[in-house]
Design a protein around this motif. Structure first.
Motif, PDB file in Angstrom:
ATOM      1  N   ASP A  25       0.863  -1.187   0.000  1.00 19.42           N
ATOM      2  CA  ASP A  25       0.000   0.000   0.000  1.00 19.42           C
ATOM      3  C   ASP A  25       0.893   1.228   0.000  1.00 19.42           C
ATOM      4  O   ASP A  25       2.090   1.126  -0.258  1.00 19.42           O
ATOM      5  CB  ASP A  25      -1.016  -0.017   1.157  1.00 19.42           C
ATOM      6  N   GLU A  26       0.338   2.371   0.315  1.00 18.96           N
ATOM      7  CA  GLU A  26       1.101   3.621   0.209  1.00 18.96           C
ATOM      8  C   GLU A  26       2.378   3.636   1.041  1.00 18.96           C
ATOM      9  O   GLU A  26       3.377   4.233   0.635  1.00 18.96           O
ATOM     10  CB  GLU A  26       0.220   4.811   0.591  1.00 18.96           C
ATOM     11  N   THR A  27       2.382   2.995   2.214  1.00 19.37           N
ATOM     12  CA  THR A  27       3.544   3.096   3.104  1.00 19.37           C
ATOM     13  C   THR A  27       4.069   1.770   3.637  1.00 19.37           C
ATOM     14  O   THR A  27       5.015   1.769   4.421  1.00 19.37           O
ATOM     15  CB  THR A  27       3.196   3.986   4.319  1.00 19.37           C
ATOM     16  N   THR A  28       3.502   0.650   3.224  1.00 19.42           N
ATOM     17  CA  THR A  28       3.885  -0.644   3.791  1.00 19.42           C
ATOM     18  C   THR A  28       4.745  -1.433   2.812  1.00 19.42           C
ATOM     19  O   THR A  28       4.359  -1.639   1.659  1.00 19.42           O
ATOM     20  CB  THR A  28       2.640  -1.468   4.164  1.00 19.42           C
ATOM     21  N   VAL A  29       5.920  -1.875   3.294  1.00 21.30           N
ATOM     22  CA  VAL A  29       6.838  -2.656   2.470  1.00 21.30           C
ATOM     23  C   VAL A  29       7.269  -3.918   3.214  1.00 21.30           C
ATOM     24  O   VAL A  29       7.287  -3.955   4.450  1.00 21.30           O
ATOM     25  CB  VAL A  29       8.083  -1.840   2.056  1.00 21.30           C
ATOM     26  N   PHE A  30       7.619  -4.924   2.449  1.00 18.88           N
ATOM     27  CA  PHE A  30       8.092  -6.201   2.978  1.00 18.88           C
ATOM     28  C   PHE A  30       9.275  -6.656   2.139  1.00 18.88           C
ATOM     29  O   PHE A  30       9.401  -6.257   0.978  1.00 18.88           O
ATOM     30  CB  PHE A  30       6.996  -7.276   2.877  1.00 18.88           C
ATOM     31  N   ALA A  31      10.109  -7.537   2.701  1.00 14.11           N
ATOM     32  CA  ALA A  31      11.225  -8.111   1.948  1.00 14.11           C
ATOM     33  C   ALA A  31      11.289  -9.605   2.193  1.00 14.11           C
ATOM     34  O   ALA A  31      11.120 -10.066   3.322  1.00 14.11           O
ATOM     35  CB  ALA A  31      12.540  -7.455   2.358  1.00 14.11           C
ATOM     36  N   THR A  32      11.523 -10.356   1.118  1.00 16.32           N
ATOM     37  CA  THR A  32      11.720 -11.803   1.205  1.00 16.32           C
ATOM     38  C   THR A  32      12.883 -12.184   0.306  1.00 16.32           C
ATOM     39  O   THR A  32      13.309 -11.402  -0.550  1.00 16.32           O
ATOM     40  CB  THR A  32      10.471 -12.596   0.732  1.00 16.32           C
TER      41      THR A  32
ATOM     42  N   THR B 226      21.762  -6.987   9.651  1.00 15.37           N
ATOM     43  CA  THR B 226      22.095  -8.128  10.515  1.00 15.37           C
ATOM     44  C   THR B 226      21.259  -9.347  10.122  1.00 15.37           C
ATOM     45  O   THR B 226      21.758 -10.471  10.150  1.00 15.37           O
ATOM     46  CB  THR B 226      21.897  -7.795  12.009  1.00 15.37           C
ATOM     47  N   ALA B 227      20.006  -9.141   9.739  1.00  6.52           N
ATOM     48  CA  ALA B 227      19.167 -10.259   9.289  1.00  6.52           C
ATOM     49  C   ALA B 227      19.707 -10.820   7.981  1.00  6.52           C
ATOM     50  O   ALA B 227      19.711 -12.030   7.766  1.00  6.52           O
ATOM     51  CB  ALA B 227      17.723  -9.808   9.122  1.00  6.52           C
ATOM     52  N   LEU B 228      20.186  -9.951   7.122  1.00  6.00           N
ATOM     53  CA  LEU B 228      20.753 -10.392   5.857  1.00  6.00           C
ATOM     54  C   LEU B 228      22.036 -11.187   6.091  1.00  6.00           C
ATOM     55  O   LEU B 228      22.259 -12.209   5.448  1.00  6.00           O
ATOM     56  CB  LEU B 228      21.032  -9.163   4.994  1.00  6.00           C
TER      57      LEU B 228
ATOM     58  N   PRO C 202      13.561  -7.751   7.849  1.00  9.42           N
ATOM     59  CA  PRO C 202      12.961  -6.517   8.366  1.00  9.42           C
ATOM     60  C   PRO C 202      13.279  -5.305   7.490  1.00  9.42           C
ATOM     61  O   PRO C 202      14.417  -5.119   7.052  1.00  9.42           O
ATOM     62  CB  PRO C 202      13.606  -6.351   9.745  1.00  9.42           C
ATOM     63  N   LEU C 203      12.243  -4.515   7.241  1.00 11.48           N
ATOM     64  CA  LEU C 203      12.377  -3.235   6.547  1.00 11.48           C
ATOM     65  C   LEU C 203      11.705  -2.168   7.382  1.00 11.48           C
ATOM     66  O   LEU C 203      10.837  -2.468   8.202  1.00 11.48           O
ATOM     67  CB  LEU C 203      11.669  -3.260   5.186  1.00 11.48           C
ATOM     68  N   ARG C 204      12.061  -0.936   7.136  1.00 12.06           N
ATOM     69  CA  ARG C 204      11.324   0.203   7.687  1.00 12.06           C
ATOM     70  C   ARG C 204      11.419   1.341   6.680  1.00 12.06           C
ATOM     71  O   ARG C 204      12.299   1.352   5.814  1.00 12.06           O
ATOM     72  CB  ARG C 204      11.831   0.599   9.068  1.00 12.06           C
ATOM     73  N   VAL C 205      10.498   2.278   6.787  1.00  9.55           N
ATOM     74  CA  VAL C 205      10.472   3.436   5.896  1.00  9.55           C
ATOM     75  C   VAL C 205      10.706   4.677   6.735  1.00  9.55           C
ATOM     76  O   VAL C 205      10.050   4.880   7.754  1.00  9.55           O
ATOM     77  CB  VAL C 205       9.131   3.537   5.143  1.00  9.55           C
ATOM     78  N   GLU C 206      11.670   5.500   6.312  1.00  7.01           N
ATOM     79  CA  GLU C 206      11.968   6.776   6.967  1.00  7.01           C
ATOM     80  C   GLU C 206      12.169   7.839   5.897  1.00  7.01           C
ATOM     81  O   GLU C 206      12.984   7.645   4.985  1.00  7.01           O
ATOM     82  CB  GLU C 206      13.245   6.680   7.809  1.00  7.01           C
ATOM     83  N   ASP C 207      11.422   8.920   6.008  1.00  6.59           N
ATOM     84  CA  ASP C 207      11.562  10.052   5.090  1.00  6.59           C
ATOM     85  C   ASP C 207      11.514   9.618   3.619  1.00  6.59           C
ATOM     86  O   ASP C 207      12.302  10.088   2.788  1.00  6.59           O
ATOM     87  CB  ASP C 207      12.863  10.817   5.365  1.00  6.59           C
ATOM     88  N   GLY C 208      10.621   8.677   3.321  1.00 11.38           N
ATOM     89  CA  GLY C 208      10.451   8.230   1.943  1.00 11.38           C
ATOM     90  C   GLY C 208      11.514   7.279   1.443  1.00 11.38           C
ATOM     91  O   GLY C 208      11.559   6.953   0.252  1.00 11.38           O
TER      92      GLY C 208
END
Length: 110
Positions: free
Chosen positions: A33-40, A102-104, A89-95
């Motif tokens: 959606d507009e602000t939600t991201v995931f990584a696999t 560490t997970a990678l 884990p991902l996060r969004v900051e300032d676009g």
């Protein structure tokens, strides 16, 4: 956790994905959606299909090769399938999209 910038949120289309190449392998980044991201991991555990080319629906992705459906929150296959895809884990900051390195790094230790 150690976070790195992997790109702009605007570069990933809503209900779409982008591929991020790392020294540890390819990661699929999904925007639901507009602000939600995931990584696999980009490879489907069934037969290695490129999940970054799959269909994003809700918070799931369907593998483009054999229609396996994976929950982007947990990586678990849906329905009768028992496969699991690695999630990161991902996060969004300032676009900007940030990934936990560490997970990678744990990916290569397994």
């Amino acid at each position: 956790m150690s976070w790195i910038d992997i790109g702009a949120l605007a570069d990933v289309p809503v209900r779409g994905a982008r591929l991020v190449r790392t020294a540890e392998g390819c990661i699929a980044v999904f925007r639901t959606d507009e602000t939600t991201v995931f990584a696999t991991a980009d490879a489907c555990p069934h037969k290695g299909g490129p999940l970054s080319e799959g269909i994003v629906h809700g918070q799931k992705v369907t593998c483009p090769q054999h229609n396996r459906v994976f929950d982007l929150n947990t990586g678990a296959a849906q329905g009768a399938d028992s496969e699991q895809v690695a999630t990161y884990p991902l996060r969004v900051e300032d676009g900007r999209i940030l990934m936990d390195t560490t997970a990678l790094a744990r990916r290569t230790a397994a």
